[in-house]
Design a protein around this motif. Sequence first.
Motif, PDB file in Angstrom:
ATOM      1  N   GLY A 120       0.796  -1.219   0.000  1.00  0.00           N
ATOM      2  CA  GLY A 120       0.000   0.000   0.000  1.00  0.00           C
ATOM      3  C   GLY A 120       0.825   1.265   0.000  1.00  0.00           C
ATOM      4  N   ASP A 121       2.108   1.132   0.289  1.00  0.00           N
ATOM      5  CA  ASP A 121       3.010   2.289   0.310  1.00  0.00           C
ATOM      6  C   ASP A 121       3.796   2.433  -0.984  1.00  0.00           C
ATOM      7  OD1 ASP A 121       2.249   2.871   2.927  1.00  0.00           O
ATOM      8  OD2 ASP A 121       3.804   1.568   3.778  1.00  0.00           O
ATOM      9  N   LEU A 122       3.443   1.658  -2.025  1.00  0.00           N
ATOM     10  CA  LEU A 122       4.189   1.677  -3.278  1.00  0.00           C
ATOM     11  C   LEU A 122       3.296   2.042  -4.453  1.00  0.00           C
ATOM     12  CD1 LEU A 122       6.297  -1.612  -3.018  1.00  0.00           C
ATOM     13  CD2 LEU A 122       7.139   0.730  -2.787  1.00  0.00           C
ATOM     14  N   MET A 123       3.904   2.662  -5.452  1.00  0.00           N
ATOM     15  CA  MET A 123       3.251   2.871  -6.739  1.00  0.00           C
ATOM     16  C   MET A 123       4.314   2.853  -7.828  1.00  0.00           C
ATOM     17  SD  MET A 123       2.462   6.966  -6.885  1.00  0.00           S
ATOM     18  CE  MET A 123       3.805   8.166  -6.891  1.00  0.00           C
ATOM     19  N   VAL A 124       3.878   2.677  -9.062  1.00  0.00           N
ATOM     20  CA  VAL A 124       4.768   2.700 -10.222  1.00  0.00           C
ATOM     21  C   VAL A 124       4.348   3.863 -11.106  1.00  0.00           C
ATOM     22  CG1 VAL A 124       5.517   1.458 -12.279  1.00  0.00           C
ATOM     23  CG2 VAL A 124       5.232   0.228 -10.117  1.00  0.00           C
ATOM     24  N   ARG A 125       5.327   4.698 -11.497  1.00  0.00           N
ATOM     25  CA  ARG A 125       5.044   5.939 -12.233  1.00  0.00           C
ATOM     26  C   ARG A 125       5.655   5.860 -13.632  1.00  0.00           C
ATOM     27  NH1 ARG A 125       3.159  10.881 -10.919  1.00  0.00           N
ATOM     28  NH2 ARG A 125       4.086  12.801 -11.749  1.00  0.00           N
ATOM     29  N   SER A 126       4.850   6.112 -14.643  1.00  0.00           N
ATOM     30  CA  SER A 126       5.337   6.077 -16.022  1.00  0.00           C
ATOM     31  C   SER A 126       4.976   7.375 -16.733  1.00  0.00           C
ATOM     32  CB  SER A 126       4.743   4.878 -16.776  1.00  0.00           C
ATOM     33  OG  SER A 126       3.322   4.974 -16.822  1.00  0.00           O
ATOM     34  N   GLY A 127       5.559   7.577 -17.917  1.00  0.00           N
ATOM     35  CA  GLY A 127       5.319   8.795 -18.674  1.00  0.00           C
ATOM     36  C   GLY A 127       5.164   8.521 -20.149  1.00  0.00           C
ATOM     37  N   ASP A 128       4.670   9.536 -20.889  1.00  0.00           N
ATOM     38  CA  ASP A 128       4.510   9.385 -22.331  1.00  0.00           C
ATOM     39  C   ASP A 128       5.053  10.616 -23.049  1.00  0.00           C
ATOM     40  OD1 ASP A 128       2.623  11.411 -22.063  1.00  0.00           O
ATOM     41  OD2 ASP A 128       0.896  10.072 -22.222  1.00  0.00           O
ATOM     42  N   VAL A 134       1.422   8.673 -15.358  1.00  0.00           N
ATOM     43  CA  VAL A 134       0.402   7.708 -14.936  1.00  0.00           C
ATOM     44  C   VAL A 134       0.942   6.927 -13.748  1.00  0.00           C
ATOM     45  CG1 VAL A 134      -0.948   5.688 -15.580  1.00  0.00           C
ATOM     46  CG2 VAL A 134      -0.538   7.501 -17.261  1.00  0.00           C
ATOM     47  N   ASN A 135       0.190   6.888 -12.664  1.00  0.00           N
ATOM     48  CA  ASN A 135       0.573   6.127 -11.470  1.00  0.00           C
ATOM     49  C   ASN A 135      -0.248   4.848 -11.392  1.00  0.00           C
ATOM     50  OD1 ASN A 135       2.357   8.157 -10.660  1.00  0.00           O
ATOM     51  ND2 ASN A 135       0.766   9.254  -9.553  1.00  0.00           N
ATOM     52  N   ARG A 136       0.418   3.751 -11.074  1.00  0.00           N
ATOM     53  CA  ARG A 136      -0.264   2.471 -10.880  1.00  0.00           C
ATOM     54  C   ARG A 136      -0.048   2.001  -9.449  1.00  0.00           C
ATOM     55  NH1 ARG A 136      -3.697   2.432 -15.103  1.00  0.00           N
ATOM     56  NH2 ARG A 136      -2.644   2.163 -17.134  1.00  0.00           N
ATOM     57  N   ALA A 137      -1.128   1.546  -8.828  1.00  0.00           N
ATOM     58  CA  ALA A 137      -1.018   1.005  -7.479  1.00  0.00           C
ATOM     59  C   ALA A 137      -0.358  -0.365  -7.524  1.00  0.00           C
ATOM     60  CB  ALA A 137      -2.403   0.899  -6.841  1.00  0.00           C
ATOM     61  N   VAL A 138       0.339  -0.716  -6.450  1.00  0.00           N
ATOM     62  CA  VAL A 138       0.959  -2.036  -6.320  1.00  0.00           C
ATOM     63  C   VAL A 138       0.064  -2.882  -5.430  1.00  0.00           C
ATOM     64  CG1 VAL A 138       2.976  -3.318  -5.520  1.00  0.00           C
ATOM     65  CG2 VAL A 138       3.278  -1.088  -6.632  1.00  0.00           C
ATOM     66  N   TYR A 139      -0.505  -3.952  -6.012  1.00  0.00           N
ATOM     67  CA  TYR A 139      -1.383  -4.828  -5.265  1.00  0.00           C
ATOM     68  C   TYR A 139      -0.630  -5.919  -4.506  1.00  0.00           C
ATOM     69  CZ  TYR A 139      -5.409  -2.825  -7.770  1.00  0.00           C
ATOM     70  OH  TYR A 139      -6.371  -1.987  -8.260  1.00  0.00           O
ATOM     71  N   ASP A 140       0.505  -6.334  -5.070  1.00  0.00           N
ATOM     72  CA  ASP A 140       1.250  -7.420  -4.432  1.00  0.00           C
ATOM     73  C   ASP A 140       2.724  -7.271  -4.801  1.00  0.00           C
ATOM     74  OD1 ASP A 140       1.224  -9.994  -2.920  1.00  0.00           O
ATOM     75  OD2 ASP A 140       2.081 -10.742  -4.791  1.00  0.00           O
ATOM     76  N   ALA A 141       3.604  -7.620  -3.854  1.00  0.00           N
ATOM     77  CA  ALA A 141       5.047  -7.535  -4.097  1.00  0.00           C
ATOM     78  C   ALA A 141       5.743  -8.672  -3.372  1.00  0.00           C
ATOM     79  CB  ALA A 141       5.595  -6.188  -3.618  1.00  0.00           C
ATOM     80  N   ALA A 142       6.683  -9.323  -4.071  1.00  0.00           N
ATOM     81  CA  ALA A 142       7.446 -10.418  -3.470  1.00  0.00           C
ATOM     82  C   ALA A 142       8.869 -10.378  -4.013  1.00  0.00           C
ATOM     83  CB  ALA A 142       6.805 -11.763  -3.785  1.00  0.00           C
ATOM     84  N   VAL A 166       9.666   2.379  -9.277  1.00  0.00           N
ATOM     85  CA  VAL A 166       8.790   1.961  -8.193  1.00  0.00           C
ATOM     86  C   VAL A 166       9.070   2.922  -7.037  1.00  0.00           C
ATOM     87  CG1 VAL A 166       8.081   0.068  -6.692  1.00  0.00           C
ATOM     88  CG2 VAL A 166       9.008  -0.423  -8.971  1.00  0.00           C
ATOM     89  N   VAL A 167       8.042   3.661  -6.613  1.00  0.00           N
ATOM     90  CA  VAL A 167       8.231   4.775  -5.700  1.00  0.00           C
ATOM     91  C   VAL A 167       7.372   4.581  -4.452  1.00  0.00           C
ATOM     92  CG1 VAL A 167       8.164   7.295  -5.482  1.00  0.00           C
ATOM     93  CG2 VAL A 167       8.619   6.258  -7.704  1.00  0.00           C
ATOM     94  N   THR A 168       7.914   4.953  -3.299  1.00  0.00           N
ATOM     95  CA  THR A 168       7.135   4.908  -2.062  1.00  0.00           C
ATOM     96  C   THR A 168       6.257   6.152  -1.971  1.00  0.00           C
ATOM     97  OG1 THR A 168       8.839   6.050  -0.778  1.00  0.00           O
ATOM     98  CG2 THR A 168       8.986   3.648  -0.907  1.00  0.00           C
ATOM     99  N   THR A 169       5.277   6.105  -1.078  1.00  0.00           N
ATOM    100  CA  THR A 169       4.368   7.233  -0.931  1.00  0.00           C
ATOM    101  C   THR A 169       5.066   8.491  -0.447  1.00  0.00           C
ATOM    102  OG1 THR A 169       3.819   6.359   1.267  1.00  0.00           O
ATOM    103  CG2 THR A 169       2.311   5.828  -0.538  1.00  0.00           C
ATOM    104  N   ASP A 170       6.239   8.344   0.202  1.00  0.00           N
ATOM    105  CA  ASP A 170       6.993   9.535   0.616  1.00  0.00           C
ATOM    106  C   ASP A 170       8.079   9.909  -0.394  1.00  0.00           C
ATOM    107  OD1 ASP A 170       8.629   7.398   1.106  1.00  0.00           O
ATOM    108  OD2 ASP A 170       9.169   7.969   3.149  1.00  0.00           O
ATOM    109  N   GLY A 171       8.005   9.336  -1.620  1.00  0.00           N
ATOM    110  CA  GLY A 171       8.847   9.805  -2.704  1.00  0.00           C
ATOM    111  C   GLY A 171      10.202   9.167  -2.831  1.00  0.00           C
ATOM    112  N   LYS A 172      10.457   8.042  -2.173  1.00  0.00           N
ATOM    113  CA  LYS A 172      11.759   7.379  -2.284  1.00  0.00           C
ATOM    114  C   LYS A 172      11.717   6.301  -3.368  1.00  0.00           C
ATOM    115  CE  LYS A 172      13.877   8.179   2.213  1.00  0.00           C
ATOM    116  NZ  LYS A 172      13.074   9.345   2.571  1.00  0.00           N
TER     117      LYS A 172
END
Length: 442
Positions: A120-128, A134-142, A166-172
């Motif tokens: 829940g603290d992760l997202m993936v950010r892409s560009g065009d 565009v930000n995508r939520a991370v549902y699962d990580a292993a 892959v970015v944390t909610t606090d920008g890391k």
Amino acid sequence: MKKWTAFLIALVMLVSAGTVIAETATSPDLYDLYDATEAGKTWIGTAVPVMDGVAVASPVGLPEKVTMLVIWDGSAYRPVSAALPVADGKVLVLLHETDGAKPAIPAYDFLNTGIMPQTGDLMVRSGDWMRSRVNRAVYDAALITWNGKEAMLLTLSGDTVIGSPVVTTDGKLAGIIMAEYAEGVNRYVALTVPEISICLQEAAGFLDAPETDNRPEGYQVSMEENMVTFDWSGVSLPEIKEGEKLYHIVADSESSYLNYLEMDENTTATTMLLTPGRTYLSGLAAFAGVPDDLPQQIAITALPEAEKLTDYEFKSLIFAIAEMPENADETTMPAPTTQVTEELLRSGRACMLSSTSYQVSKKMEGFSLLVALTAPDGSNYRYESQWYYDPEIMGEDEWYTSMEETGLLDMLNQNGYPDGIYEMAMYVDGKLADSFSFELIK
């Protein structure tokens, strides 16, 4: 490359501390990549800034040829001075000038090593090409191993682009997407922060190497697969001072040690079995004691990556670190270990175990065998032997060798074992027979 000295210093700070390089009021974001031609600039992808003047990108989706690669850093177009392929060509480290100005888009801070954030603290950010994000939520990580490297297997809320951070909610920065996973929907593989750090260290190794091949006249280097011959028979040898000796020196550009051979009038060439995919520096120099530096005139020799071994229907069944039980007799075989510990490697019980199959009608000898161990700091250690094909054991050609006897661990036992991912690879006549990686347990 003296112009990148600041990069090397900053890199040491970054990979050792994993902390902030510079505070800024704006938020980190992607850089945009363009091919600049006479007709204008064409958008070709995005890159992840990791420090001022340095960004990381994936070569996937980028054109094979560009006229001039430039980066948009939020305020200016910056020409890319070097695009360094690392991690077996899967990652590009891009270096660009800043002209002393602070980029409008700051670099990402690295997530501290050893922290696995909640999904829940992760997202993936892409560009065009419109510089939309565009930000995508991370549902699962292993955590998984991907091509011998530590990675995360992510399930996202939608599709994304290879090379996205892959970015944390606090920008890391927690990782960078490197591949789409074959199974499932919206599943991707991302290199972790420790592996990104290794990529930067590998890039630093390129920069720390001499810029040009300035070998002395008559010095020749020739290759047959990974068998490399160094010939100085045509070189006018320098006069040496009293107390000095003349040496032929060969050094892996990323390793911390030198290979050297004391020269005499009867020795004008030497042949070495070297690791595919590595770059070597070689030349002649005089020293009063043990050689401790590269010659002033050097040859730069880059060995190509090895092809996969498929001759004679070759298959590797087992290639692993194994442990010989205490009080074992001559009939005892070592058993592959699920965890490689420093205690095991130092104990003398660790073995290199191989089992292969192939199809031949007669015994064939005279093939070279090279096993290479690469440490997390980039140093590469080699063990040389001979290989043969034998129809009597071709269904299961099993053998083992004590790691202690190979000499692969000598310098690690002496200088200490770096933390991180180690990789072992086995080459037969210069072709890759098998490889594996392991994280050393302290």
